[in-house]
Design an enzyme around this catalytic site. Sequence first.
Site, mmCIF file in Angstrom:
data_model
loop_
_atom_site.group_PDB
_atom_site.id
_atom_site.type_symbol
_atom_site.label_atom_id
_atom_site.label_comp_id
_atom_site.label_asym_id
_atom_site.label_seq_id
_atom_site.Cartn_x
_atom_site.Cartn_y
_atom_site.Cartn_z
ATOM 1 N N THR A 298 1.382 -1.537 -0.015
ATOM 2 C CA THR A 298 0.513 0.113 -0.093
ATOM 3 C C THR A 298 0.805 1.112 -0.224
ATOM 4 O OG1 THR A 298 -0.193 -0.159 2.801
ATOM 5 C CG2 THR A 298 -1.962 -1.133 1.571
ATOM 6 N N GLU A 299 2.396 1.286 0.054
ATOM 7 C CA GLU A 299 2.936 2.254 -0.097
ATOM 8 C C GLU A 299 4.624 1.498 -0.163
ATOM 9 O OE1 GLU A 299 3.622 5.644 2.955
ATOM 10 O OE2 GLU A 299 1.073 5.416 3.612
ATOM 11 N N ASN A 300 4.882 2.103 -1.287
ATOM 12 C CA ASN A 300 6.077 1.699 -1.802
ATOM 13 C C ASN A 300 6.861 3.097 -3.012
ATOM 14 O OD1 ASN A 300 8.326 -0.225 -3.629
ATOM 15 N ND2 ASN A 300 8.435 0.270 -1.806
#
Length: 537
Positions: free
Chosen positions: A380-382
């Site tokens: 969900t975040e990168n």
Amino acid sequence: MLPQGMLSTCHVLVLVLCVSASEDFDWTKNDQGSFHYGVFPTGFSWGAGGSAYQTEGAWNVDGKGMSIWDAFAHKQGKIFLNDTGDFSCEGYHKFKDDISLMKDMKLNHYRFSISWPRILPTGIKSEKINERGIKYYDDLINKLVEKKITPIVTLYHWDLPQNLEDTYRGWQNASMVNLFNDFANLCFERFGNRVKHWMTFNNPWSIAVEGYETGEHAPGLKLKGVGAYKTAHNIIKAHAKVWHTYDTRWRSKQKGLVGISLSGDWGEPVDITNQKDIEAAERYIQFYMGWFATPLFNGDYPQVMKDYIGIGHFTTRYITQKNYPSGRGNGYFTDRDLAELVDPRWPDPGSEWLYSVPWGFRRLLNFVKTQYGNPMIYVTENGVSEKMMCTNLCDDWRMQYFKDYINEMLKAIKDGVNIKAYTAWSLLDKFEWDEGYSERFGLYYVDFRDKNKPRYPKASVQYYKSIISSNGFPNQREVESWKRRAIETCTSSNQLLAADPLISHMGMVTEIVVPTMCTLCILLSAVFLMFLLRRRF
């Protein structure tokens, strides 16, 4: 090789839907130099994200109440250069334009958060519901659905209503469990017919440690030794309460999923033959991800945390044993009883805690598979940030970063890890908490000095779009052509940006910074969550 100061950020959304595991991952091999050509499974979802306080602006319009970040940022000296999120990207007014950018990139999903004080100004449902705030999120969700972009919604991305901090001491008070449940239930009621992917909290580690232990983030409290643990305990109980509310009242009608986003760094033993280093690395991971994941999967805190503190993927580090002297006192960081080291061959960071270590991402994903029964994972975040006053839109370091980290994710899928989606962080440059606007994560550059906040595509937009269109890395010749085409697109964008007299000095980079974090959104069995609701701190 990434440029000096490159760091990385990754969050992972994990849904507990167990599948059969393939053969075990070989933990003794880093396999750092290889690149795996191949494509992701059919139906793999590609997206980008942001959060309410970081992007919306409109901090005091249309009936919105004050959040702890509004109050914190307005205090002198709390944020770099005394920046605030008062206007930020003006996403509140420009969401239709931003959805057009998403559609052009061929995104399958968009991750955003709902501002609690925007729809409940005091934080308390029985006092007032702000229908203008409800309408904003209705319009945003409807437009996403119209464009066939799946909304993935976070209920709490750090912007607690200030009234709840003033009245209840925020997450230090167990009353927050029911208050948060009321807010979540309202969101399910109003938006759940269109939203099928919910996250209760984003990175509760940061809420607890940076908000209530070190004071770096809102509400800025330094309650060393107890603050972080009480906050975490109440957040875990609040998540459990909301999960059951959805399960009993809404799941049969709305058919959605509810989870929690947990951050996690990888800890590598300095000496893989030294038992003390192995145990220290285990503590590092358990005090970070396991602190939240283990209660949610198993109904209790990790044993190593109970042993050390007596209670019932920013990045990768090498970890070794460290015995703190008794005079250091109690607190989250001394409780871990370990030392964090870095490899001098890793790119030298602009921030002391952030390094780009792609192979650590693959190892973390395999750890989740092994530790928690191979759940379904959504990253969900990168992403990567540059720390600068202005920018060159030809961000070759970001393209290299996406190539390296996404490829390690592809390798993890080959290992048997059940990964379903990837979210690039972030769609836009935005307010970066205590760093203000000094760091830029965006695929799109935002000119914050222009009141209209125009967006300009960086080269990484075209590069990421190529990955999405190909659903991975089909072959060497094709992949090598992506960077050339992306650089061509950013040249014209640079010319447009340079035409602005305020930014004629663009390209004056001070350092490249990339925070690495991994977040897990977990769907849990009811029996474990019921245990958590009964448990007292």
